[in-house]
Design a protein around this motif. Structure first.
Motif, PDB file in Angstrom:
ATOM      1  N   ARG A 173      16.769  41.175  -5.796  1.00 37.25           N
ATOM      2  CA  ARG A 173      16.685  42.583  -5.418  1.00 37.25           C
ATOM      3  C   ARG A 173      17.912  43.053  -4.629  1.00 37.25           C
ATOM      4  NH1 ARG A 173      11.015  43.604  -2.723  1.00 37.25           N
ATOM      5  NH2 ARG A 173      11.730  41.839  -1.472  1.00 37.25           N
ATOM      6  N   ILE A 174      19.082  42.752  -5.191  1.00 42.04           N
ATOM      7  CA  ILE A 174      20.345  43.234  -4.633  1.00 42.04           C
ATOM      8  C   ILE A 174      21.070  43.967  -5.751  1.00 42.04           C
ATOM      9  CG2 ILE A 174      22.535  42.585  -3.569  1.00 42.04           C
ATOM     10  CD1 ILE A 174      21.092  40.026  -2.588  1.00 42.04           C
ATOM     11  N   ARG A 175      21.539  45.179  -5.467  1.00 42.18           N
ATOM     12  CA  ARG A 175      22.165  45.997  -6.504  1.00 42.18           C
ATOM     13  C   ARG A 175      23.496  46.557  -6.029  1.00 42.18           C
ATOM     14  NH1 ARG A 175      21.860  51.498  -7.488  1.00 42.18           N
ATOM     15  NH2 ARG A 175      20.137  51.717  -6.004  1.00 42.18           N
ATOM     16  N   PHE A 176      24.490  46.470  -6.927  1.00 42.19           N
ATOM     17  CA  PHE A 176      25.799  47.078  -6.705  1.00 42.19           C
ATOM     18  C   PHE A 176      25.995  48.138  -7.782  1.00 42.19           C
ATOM     19  CE2 PHE A 176      25.898  42.732  -5.237  1.00 42.19           C
ATOM     20  CZ  PHE A 176      26.477  42.825  -3.965  1.00 42.19           C
ATOM     21  N   SER A 177      26.245  49.376  -7.379  1.00 39.65           N
ATOM     22  CA  SER A 177      26.386  50.466  -8.335  1.00 39.65           C
ATOM     23  C   SER A 177      27.587  51.328  -7.963  1.00 39.65           C
ATOM     24  CB  SER A 177      25.112  51.320  -8.341  1.00 39.65           C
ATOM     25  OG  SER A 177      25.226  52.406  -9.219  1.00 39.65           O
ATOM     26  N   ASN A 178      28.466  51.585  -8.944  1.00 40.42           N
ATOM     27  CA  ASN A 178      29.641  52.432  -8.732  1.00 40.42           C
ATOM     28  C   ASN A 178      30.510  51.934  -7.574  1.00 40.42           C
ATOM     29  OD1 ASN A 178      29.232  54.787 -10.690  1.00 40.42           O
ATOM     30  ND2 ASN A 178      27.267  54.709  -9.626  1.00 40.42           N
ATOM     31  N   CYS A 179      30.638  50.628  -7.462  1.00 44.52           N
ATOM     32  CA  CYS A 179      31.461  50.024  -6.416  1.00 44.52           C
ATOM     33  C   CYS A 179      32.772  49.500  -7.010  1.00 44.52           C
ATOM     34  CB  CYS A 179      30.719  48.868  -5.744  1.00 44.52           C
ATOM     35  SG  CYS A 179      29.221  49.357  -4.849  1.00 44.52           S
ATOM     36  N   SER A 180      33.752  49.254  -6.160  1.00 43.49           N
ATOM     37  CA  SER A 180      34.998  48.636  -6.600  1.00 43.49           C
ATOM     38  C   SER A 180      35.267  47.390  -5.774  1.00 43.49           C
ATOM     39  CB  SER A 180      36.167  49.612  -6.483  1.00 43.49           C
ATOM     40  OG  SER A 180      36.480  49.882  -5.132  1.00 43.49           O
ATOM     41  N   PHE A 181      35.793  46.357  -6.458  1.00 47.58           N
ATOM     42  CA  PHE A 181      36.133  45.087  -5.832  1.00 47.58           C
ATOM     43  C   PHE A 181      37.590  44.785  -6.183  1.00 47.58           C
ATOM     44  CE2 PHE A 181      31.622  45.130  -6.487  1.00 47.58           C
ATOM     45  CZ  PHE A 181      31.066  44.436  -5.421  1.00 47.58           C
ATOM     46  N   SER A 182      38.455  44.781  -5.189  1.00 47.83           N
ATOM     47  CA  SER A 182      39.882  44.592  -5.447  1.00 47.83           C
ATOM     48  C   SER A 182      40.481  43.581  -4.480  1.00 47.83           C
ATOM     49  CB  SER A 182      40.639  45.914  -5.312  1.00 47.83           C
ATOM     50  OG  SER A 182      40.160  46.873  -6.221  1.00 47.83           O
ATOM     51  N   ASN A 183      41.316  42.691  -5.030  1.00 42.60           N
ATOM     52  CA  ASN A 183      42.088  41.741  -4.231  1.00 42.60           C
ATOM     53  C   ASN A 183      41.212  40.854  -3.349  1.00 42.60           C
ATOM     54  OD1 ASN A 183      44.960  42.643  -4.874  1.00 42.60           O
ATOM     55  ND2 ASN A 183      44.024  44.557  -4.186  1.00 42.60           N
ATOM     56  N   ASN A 184      40.107  40.393  -3.926  1.00 41.27           N
ATOM     57  CA  ASN A 184      39.268  39.392  -3.268  1.00 41.27           C
ATOM     58  C   ASN A 184      39.517  38.039  -3.939  1.00 41.27           C
ATOM     59  OD1 ASN A 184      37.504  41.317  -1.576  1.00 41.27           O
ATOM     60  ND2 ASN A 184      37.284  42.127  -3.650  1.00 41.27           N
ATOM     61  N   ILE A 185      39.478  36.954  -3.165  1.00 43.83           N
ATOM     62  CA  ILE A 185      39.793  35.640  -3.723  1.00 43.83           C
ATOM     63  C   ILE A 185      38.855  34.577  -3.156  1.00 43.83           C
ATOM     64  CG2 ILE A 185      42.221  36.101  -4.236  1.00 43.83           C
ATOM     65  CD1 ILE A 185      43.003  34.898  -1.613  1.00 43.83           C
ATOM     66  N   ALA A 186      38.646  33.549  -3.964  1.00 47.05           N
ATOM     67  CA  ALA A 186      37.801  32.420  -3.548  1.00 47.05           C
ATOM     68  C   ALA A 186      38.514  31.116  -3.869  1.00 47.05           C
ATOM     69  CB  ALA A 186      36.454  32.472  -4.260  1.00 47.05           C
ATOM     70  N   TYR A 187      38.347  30.146  -3.009  1.00 46.66           N
ATOM     71  CA  TYR A 187      38.961  28.838  -3.224  1.00 46.66           C
ATOM     72  C   TYR A 187      38.417  28.180  -4.479  1.00 46.66           C
ATOM     73  CZ  TYR A 187      41.198  24.441  -1.837  1.00 46.66           C
ATOM     74  OH  TYR A 187      41.998  23.330  -1.803  1.00 46.66           O
ATOM     75  N   LYS A 188      37.162  28.532  -4.835  1.00 46.17           N
ATOM     76  CA  LYS A 188      36.593  27.960  -6.048  1.00 46.17           C
ATOM     77  C   LYS A 188      35.996  29.048  -6.940  1.00 46.17           C
ATOM     78  CE  LYS A 188      33.839  24.073  -7.783  1.00 46.17           C
ATOM     79  NZ  LYS A 188      34.896  23.666  -8.738  1.00 46.17           N
ATOM     80  N   ASN A 189      34.729  29.376  -6.819  1.00 47.78           N
ATOM     81  CA  ASN A 189      34.051  30.226  -7.809  1.00 47.78           C
ATOM     82  C   ASN A 189      33.783  31.639  -7.287  1.00 47.78           C
ATOM     83  OD1 ASN A 189      33.986  27.863  -9.246  1.00 47.78           O
ATOM     84  ND2 ASN A 189      31.772  27.562  -9.073  1.00 47.78           N
ATOM     85  N   GLY A 190      33.907  32.610  -8.210  1.00 49.39           N
ATOM     86  CA  GLY A 190      33.549  33.987  -7.874  1.00 49.39           C
ATOM     87  C   GLY A 190      34.541  34.649  -6.947  1.00 49.39           C
ATOM     88  N   GLY A 191      35.681  35.097  -7.494  1.00 45.84           N
ATOM     89  CA  GLY A 191      36.677  35.738  -6.644  1.00 45.84           C
ATOM     90  C   GLY A 191      36.122  36.922  -5.885  1.00 45.84           C
TER      91      GLY A 191
END
Length: 528
Positions: free
Chosen positions: A150-168
């Motif tokens: 029950r978590i929702r993301f709508s009309n959002c932007s994700f920019s220049n995020n990074i992860a050492y392994k999975n899911g930038g």
């Protein structure tokens, strides 16, 4: 007079509060309505507590601090008044050996079902980083979700995020969430030591809904430059994967998953991979893959598809065209191993089965029925350049029986999915008389700078012959945002100031229409 004075006093007080700056740390709840919220240490929404963030609030992290959620968050901005999450100093952001230049992202960890849904609307997530000497912190540059629905993301932007392994940008494990109408740009997962899964989004053991998003310029060192899912059965519908890159599966990678839902109505354009599957890779996956368009992707093996490790995807009603390779192996499709048994029905595949390569081609397990190898005759212009012309061989030649394909009612353009007796191939149904013009204006050069657009962006014109033009800006669904009236333009170079409009992050189109003709010229716009 007293009433007017009191009203003015309260109005001034409200504006003053809205323009304030507050600092937060530790436990938080209630409502944030300040102009700027400075996070000066780790923060937590306790179980059974709610935090509401009002439109326009800027949440700035003064260092590498976590936003932990055990309760509920409602961060609901507006199209013209978004909520932002970012760090005050980005120096050192791309050094994955330190946590400098970033914040630590949102953490949802085993949220109690007693809490209501958490929602993010019109939010911007920038410069999150998942790093640590402890591997538990290597996942989800902006958002990490574990055993929390029950978590929702709508009309959002994700920019220049990074992860050492999975899911930038987003890492989701054992959670059923919804991601819709979002933009993922320049996110990255993995290092040369730790292979990353999902440059933008990684799903594990999660039956998420991923619908009508735009993935561009994301990358991973392992699988799925845009999106990777493993042991999952997500609904991947009507997304655009453009110019993403990975070692395997430049746009999307499906790993060890069985089909219950579908990957449907998606466009894969100009993605690339270092080794296998410029657009997609299926690894030990039994995925239902229907009505997608896979064009202009590139790799060493399998410019379009890489199928390996006993994978058995069912591929129907797709257009797989103009994908390229730098080896001699399978420009469109590479069936790498002898244990994979993909099934192809009613697709338009350049080169046909004779052009398939890999050890699995001669294993006798591949089903290849009612497919064609004919130029799909894309419109090539307008808001939906990969929509087929009315006389395209991909029109009305999809599978006659769509039972079990889990098709949505509309295509990627928002048009009815079946407009005549039989479904079309690809992510777009032929538009018929829905307004897409044919032909392009050859006597006009059109561009916008800077792009992504700002308040100072300029339309640059180079007109080879005097003409009258009208300009419109539309969103990715074809909805008109602004119109510049018809005007006569002389031969030569012109500059027009782009109207100052507040746009939600995403992909837009600037279209020039020539008077008394059906000819148009289109330029893509990006908004952050």
């Amino acid at each position: 007079m007293r009433t007017i004075f009191l009203f003015s006093f309260f109005l001034i007080l409200t504006v003053s509060i809205r323009a304030s700056i507050i600092q937060v740390s530790g436990n938080v709840s209630g409502t944030w309505n300040a102009d700027t919220v400075q996070v000066i240490d780790d923060i937590l929404i306790p179980n059974n507590q709610i935090l509401t963030i009002n439109p326009g609030v800027k949440v700035i992290f003064d260092g590498y601090y976590f936003f932990n959620i055990s309760g509920q968050i409602q961060a609901n901005g507006l199209a013209n008044d978004s909520i932002s999450f970012f760090v005050s100093d980005t120096t050192g952001l791309y050094n994955l050996e330190t946590n400098e230049g970033s914040w630590a992202g949102f953490w949802f960890e085993q949220i109690s079902p007693n809490n209501d849904s958490s929602t993010f609307e019109f939010c911007k997530f920038n410069y999150g980083k998942a790093v640590s000497t402890d591997s538990v912190y290597w996942y989800g540059g902006a958002v990490r979700i574990n055993k929390s629905d029950r978590i929702r993301f709508s009309n959002c932007s994700f920019s220049n995020n990074i992860a050492y392994k999975n899911g930038g940008a987003i890492y989701c494990r054992d959670s059923d969430i919804k991601i819709e109408h979002c933009m993922f740009l320049d996110n990255a997962g993995g290092t040369s030591i730790e292979w990353g899964y999902g440059g933008a989004v990684c799903l594990e053991y999660s039956n998420a809904i991923v619908c009508r998003n735009y993935f561009a310029k994301n990358s991973s060192t392992g699988t799925g430059g845009g999106l990777s899912f493993e042991y999952s059965d997500p609904d991947i519908e009507a997304n655009i994967f453009y110019n993403n890159f990975s070692a395997i599966g430049g746009g999307l990678c499906c790993i060890r998953s069985k089909a219950g839902k579908a990957v449907v109505n998606n466009l894969f354009d100009h993605n690339g991979s270092t080794f296998f599957g410029g657009a997609l890779a299926f690894l030990e996956a039994h995925t239902l893959f229907t009505n997608n368009t896979v064009v202009n992707n590139s790799s060493i093996y399998g410019g379009g598809f890489h199928i390996n490790a006993g994978a058995n995807p069912i591929i129907k009603n797709c257009i797989i065209w103009n994908n390229t390779i730098s080896s001699e192996e399978g420009p469109q499709v590479c069936v790498y191993d002898v244990y994979s048994a993909p099934e192809f029905y009613y697709n338009n595949i350049e080169g046909g089965f004779e052009d398939f390569t890999g050890s699995g081609v001669g294993n006798g397990l591949i089903i290849y029925d009612n497919n064609i190898d004919l130029d799909p005759q894309f419109v090539g212009t307008g808001d939906f350049p990969f929509s087929p012309h009315g006389d395209s061989p991909s029109v009305n030649t999809g599978t006659p029986d769509t039972t079990g394909l889990l098709l949505p009612h509309t295509d990627l353009a928002g048009q009815l999915r079946i407009q005549e007796d039989q479904i079309d191939m690809g992510c777009y149904e032929n538009q018929g008389n829905s307004g897409i013009q044919s032909g392009t204006i050859n006597k006009l050069e059109l561009s916008v700078s800077p792009n992504p657009i700002t308040d100072h962006s300029i339309i640059n014109l180079n007109i080879l012959e005097q003409t009258e033009l009208e300009f419109t800006i539309t969103d990715s669904q074809g909805k008109e945002i602004v119109r510049i009236p018809m005007q006569d333009y002389s031969q030569g170079k012109h500059q027009i100031s782009l109207p100052i409009i507040k746009l939600n992050s995403g992909l837009y189109f600037l279209k020039a229409l020539e008077k008394n003709s059906n000819r148009i010229k289109v330029s893509k716009l990006m908004a952050h």
